[in-house]
Design an enzyme around this catalytic site. Structure first.
Site, PDB file in Angstrom:
ATOM      1  N   HIS A 116      90.839 125.845 -20.451  1.00 42.19           N
ATOM      2  CA  HIS A 116      91.123 126.633 -19.251  1.00 42.19           C
ATOM      3  C   HIS A 116      92.291 126.055 -18.438  1.00 42.19           C
ATOM      4  O   HIS A 116      93.002 126.797 -17.755  1.00 42.19           O
ATOM      5  CB  HIS A 116      89.879 126.717 -18.363  1.00 42.19           C
ATOM      6  CG  HIS A 116      88.747 127.450 -19.030  1.00 42.19           C
ATOM      7  ND1 HIS A 116      87.462 127.422 -18.561  1.00 42.19           N
ATOM      8  CD2 HIS A 116      88.718 128.225 -20.142  1.00 42.19           C
ATOM      9  CE1 HIS A 116      86.687 128.148 -19.353  1.00 42.19           C
ATOM     10  NE2 HIS A 116      87.421 128.632 -20.328  1.00 42.19           N
ATOM     11  N   PHE A 128      82.953 123.711 -23.304  1.00 39.68           N
ATOM     12  CA  PHE A 128      84.045 122.746 -23.192  1.00 39.68           C
ATOM     13  C   PHE A 128      85.262 123.296 -22.442  1.00 39.68           C
ATOM     14  O   PHE A 128      86.410 122.996 -22.794  1.00 39.68           O
ATOM     15  CB  PHE A 128      84.465 122.241 -24.593  1.00 39.68           C
ATOM     16  CG  PHE A 128      83.305 122.051 -25.520  1.00 39.68           C
ATOM     17  CD1 PHE A 128      82.272 121.197 -25.183  1.00 39.68           C
ATOM     18  CD2 PHE A 128      83.213 122.771 -26.700  1.00 39.68           C
ATOM     19  CE1 PHE A 128      81.173 121.044 -26.013  1.00 39.68           C
ATOM     20  CE2 PHE A 128      82.117 122.631 -27.538  1.00 39.68           C
ATOM     21  CZ  PHE A 128      81.091 121.766 -27.199  1.00 39.68           C
ATOM     22  N   CYS A 129      85.018 124.122 -21.425  1.00 38.49           N
ATOM     23  CA  CYS A 129      86.116 124.747 -20.658  1.00 38.49           C
ATOM     24  C   CYS A 129      87.089 125.480 -21.578  1.00 38.49           C
ATOM     25  O   CYS A 129      88.317 125.471 -21.342  1.00 38.49           O
ATOM     26  CB  CYS A 129      86.863 123.719 -19.805  1.00 38.49           C
ATOM     27  SG  CYS A 129      85.805 122.982 -18.556  1.00 38.49           S
ATOM     28  N   ALA A 130      86.550 126.073 -22.625  1.00 44.34           N
ATOM     29  CA  ALA A 130      87.373 126.878 -23.537  1.00 44.34           C
ATOM     30  C   ALA A 130      86.522 128.081 -23.948  1.00 44.34           C
ATOM     31  O   ALA A 130      86.243 128.295 -25.128  1.00 44.34           O
ATOM     32  CB  ALA A 130      87.801 126.045 -24.748  1.00 44.34           C
TER      33      ALA A 130
END
Ligand SMILES: Cc1ncc(COP(=O)(O)O)c(C=O)c1O
Length: 403
Positions: free
Chosen positions: A115, A352-354
């Protein structure tokens, strides 16, 4: 290999026993290297203000801060005239650059990004996860060709989800053919592989100290000066201005322009000490050891029925020491909690911020942070990881699956 702090950390597991902590969460934040801690400790007695003090300690601290800039510049093989701006982390660095893009810039970014590299852009074209590396280059080529005006391609060098390495040299070449620039998110590359911005032809790179064994709150943006010299100062305040009267005259050197206020001197010193320590250890030894351990981990995982590794480009594609996987019959959170509470193993679970990328890999179209069903477990390694840590994870998963 340099020592890491906390290698002898003991943690409680169910039943009250203490076991040695198996830290397999380096991709989130890596432990502190001993030489990094030593450099910070050595700098503390003379710690003082930077840039604006006449006293000896101020001069010494300023020199250490500016030396840190040189060290980082050399570490990433930057061009002599590139800017090296200290930030808080990678997210701060990508946001800083986003605020300096010339008016009308279009950013091209893959849905596989973290992100921090996916979200800061005002005007972006999002590309689907490419089926193979050549497809990434082809898709970027097509997207960049269709854009008029200033353009920036943003790509991660090593995925924080799969560890897979992206073809950044080929992507830089394509970007330049279309008159675009390229920003490489190197947060997960620099702890594992050397990076040479000049040789690869990259325009900008960003990374974080805390993933590079320097958890003192500094990151960095390195790259071409012109956009940074003209962009709106990232922070407005002391240090960024030449003079303030009826009009404000901002520095046009990118470093002071974007580093207003008292900078994180210790963070910068720590980051530079980490760069020095990795360089002194030598990439050949670092990569050899990591590849040995990650191969052991991946073959262990592959031997357990019901454990599935996530991969965009297949088993054989080169990757750094990061592996994400799912375990049939368990949510990622259940696996991570059992690994911690029963075996003393620290891993990460989630997306995982993805989010777009993890959903793609799991074949899901929905699910945010709170949705534990569309999540995976991630194990990641680095300096200080041992064979015993890897084997403990594999055996723990074998036991979990057999319940
Ligand atoms: C590839 C990648 N980019 C960017 C970031 C963001 O880093 P930070 O949280 O230090 O800003 C991360 C952190 O996980 C990452 O893995």
């Amino acid at each position: 290999m340099p020592a890491v702090l906390g290698a002898d950390l003991e943690v409680p597991v169910k039943g009250g026993r203490l076991v040695g902590y198996a830290n397999l969460d380096y991709a989130a934040s890596a432990p502190c290297l001993e030489p990094v801690s030593a450099a910070v400790t050595a700098a503390l007695p003379a710690y003082s203000s930077v840039h604006r003090g006449a006293g000896y300690a101020s001069q010494l601290t300023t020199a250490r801060y500016e030396q840190a800039r040189h060290t980082v510049r050399a570490f990433v093989g930057a061009r002599p005239d590139d800017a090296v701006i200290f930030t808080r982390n990678t997210t701060d660095a990508t946001n800083l650059l986003a605020g300096c893009l010339p008016a009308g810039t279009t950013t091209v970014v893959f849905d596989t990004e973290h992100h921090a590299s996916l979200l800061p852009w005002k005007n972006s074209v999002r590309l689907a996860p490419p089926a193979f590396p050549g497809e990434a280059v082809r898709a970027a080529d097509e997207a960049l060709a269709a854009i008029d005006g200033p353009k920036l391609l943003v790509v991660t060098a090593a995925s924080n989800v799969t560890g897979e390495l992206w073809p950044i040299a080929a992507l830089a070449h394509i970007a330049h053919r279309h008159g675009a620039r390229i920003l490489v998110d190197a947060a997960q590359l620099v702890p594992h592989r050397p990076l040479n911005l000049t040789a690869l032809g990259l325009d900008y790179v960003a990374f974080s100290g805390h993933k590079l064994y320097a958890p003192f709150g500094a990151g960095v943006l390195v790259g071409r000066r012109d956009w940074l010299a003209e962009g709106e100062p990232y922070l407005k305040g002391g240090g960024a201005v030449r003079s303030v009267g009826d009009d404000t005259e901002w520095h046009d050197d990118p470093e002071p322009r974007h580093e207003a206020g008292t900078p994180n001197v210790l963070g910068a010193i720590a980051l530079a000490a980490a760069c020095d320590a990795l360089t002194a250890t030598g990439w050949t030894a670092l990569v050899r050891e990591e590849e040995r351990l990650i191969a052991r981990l991946r073959s262990g995982l592959a031997s357990i029925e019901g454990v599935r590794e996530l991969s965009l480009w297949g088993d054989e594609h080169p990757r750094v020491g990061i592996v994400s996987f799912t375990v049939d019959g368990y949510s990622a959170r259940e696996v991570a909690e059992a690994l911690s509470s029963e075996y003393g193993i620290g891993v990460r679970d989630g997306k995982f911020c993805a989010h777009p990328f993890v959903r793609h890999l799991l074949g899901r179209s929905d699910g945010g942070c709170e949705d534990g069903t569309a999540s995976a477990v991630r194990a990641s390694i680095g300096i200080g990881t041992t064979e015993e840590h890897v084997d403990r994870l594999v055996e723990a998963l074998r036991e979990l699956v057999a319940r």
